[in-house]
Design an enzyme around this catalytic site. Structure first.
Site, PDB file in Angstrom:
ATOM      1  CE1 TYR A 248      18.703  36.118   5.341  1.00  0.00           C
ATOM      2  CE2 TYR A 248      18.374  38.354   4.531  1.00  0.00           C
ATOM      3  CZ  TYR A 248      18.897  37.078   4.367  1.00  0.00           C
ATOM      4  OH  TYR A 248      19.625  36.768   3.240  1.00  0.00           O
ATOM      5  CB  CYS A 249      20.240  35.855  11.407  1.00  0.00           C
ATOM      6  SG  CYS A 249      19.150  35.882  12.843  1.00  0.00           S
TER       7      CYS A 249
END
Length: 292
Positions: A248-249
């Site tokens: 994720y980011c």
């Protein structure tokens, strides 16, 4: 028209230059620009840069902000439904009979995002240009300016693989210890620690490790790290090589660059949490860990 054979999902500028005239190849510029404005940070289309500053000869432009995202999605880069993806891909000249090479003007994560969208939808022959337009320029290769009209596309057959994407429910289960997967944050180390970030709630999802997308790219050449150098960058990921990895980011873009690197390193089960922190941090009940 015989299909062009992509030898790998990452191609060099030398390979691309040698195949630019192949009618079975579609080259795509997937650049997006991040800019600071008086009103704050915002994303801008890379179209003007493509038109004015130049692009790989024959390359068409993909709008990841508007076309390759769901305009009705809750977050900026929500992945599009298969029907929309098929339409916008065909509008770029992508069909069952071509090979596709994508690039960007940044760290390769925008190109990796488009690669992930296409390949997870079942488009078989797609590769990222190693080092992107920066490497192309550094090698002294020709550029073109102006608009490149796409070829007329034929049929595009999609077979979406939803396992390449993770939803909020899966991440909840990982955090709760109810699902066996590794969580990887592709944002900067300072964002991971909670020192910086564009959201009111900062930090990382509990249990995740930090592998910034910038860390898997060679700083001088802009190309993806390989071999032991890449393995060193990925050493923090708790996996035996078969365990599922969810990356994720902020909005699923940097995550694509790190996820692409993980697949290149041989990890077979890698997924992107599409909502990422745009979704997670917006929920005050969702825990975040800050190291400051």
């Amino acid at each position: 028209m015989p299909a062009l054979d992509l030898l790998a999902d990452l191609v060099t500028t030398e390979w691309l230059a040698a195949h630019l005239d192949d009618p079975g190849l579609v080259v795509v510029d997937a650049s997006v620009l991040g800019v600071e404005t008086p009103a704050g940070f915002r994303w801008l289309s890379g179209l003007d840069e493509y038109l004015i500053a130049g692009h790989v000869p024959g390359a068409v432009f993909a709008d990841l902000l508007e076309e390759f995202s769901d305009p009705d999605g809750p977050y900026s880069f929500t992945r599009p439904a298969p029907a929309r993806l098929e339409r916008v891909a065909r509008e770029l000249g992508i069909d069952d009979d071509v090979a596709v090479v994508v690039y960007d003007t940044s760290l390769g994560h925008w190109a990796a995002r488009l690669w992930w969208l296409l390949t997870s939808a079942g488009v078989e022959r797609v590769a990222v240009l190693d080092g992107g337009l920066g490497r192309w320029r550094a090698d002294g290769r020709a550029l073109e300016t102006g608009f490149e009209p796409p070829r007329t596309a034929g049929a595009l057959t999609l077979s979406p693989n939803d396992a390449r994407w993770a939803e909020r429910e899966e991440v909840d289960a990982i955090v709760a210890g109810e699902a066996d997967a590794a969580l990887v944050c592709a944002l900067s180390a300072s964002d991971f620690r909670g020192e910086t970030g564009r959201r009111p709630r900062r930090g990382h999802i509990p249990g995740s490790v930090s592998v910034p997308v910038s860390s898997v790219v060679d700083r001088e050449s802009g190309t993806l790290l390989r071999g032991d150098a890449l393995e060193t960058r990925l050493a923090a990921v708790p996996t035996d090589g078969t365990r599922r990895i969810v990356v994720y980011c902020g909005g699923g873009i940097a995550a694509a660059g790190t996820a692409f690197a993980l697949r290149r390193a041989g990890h077979p089960d890698v997924a992107i949490y599409d909502g990422s922190l745009d979704e997670w941090a917006a929920d005050p009940r969702a825990p975040l860990v800050s190291l400051v």
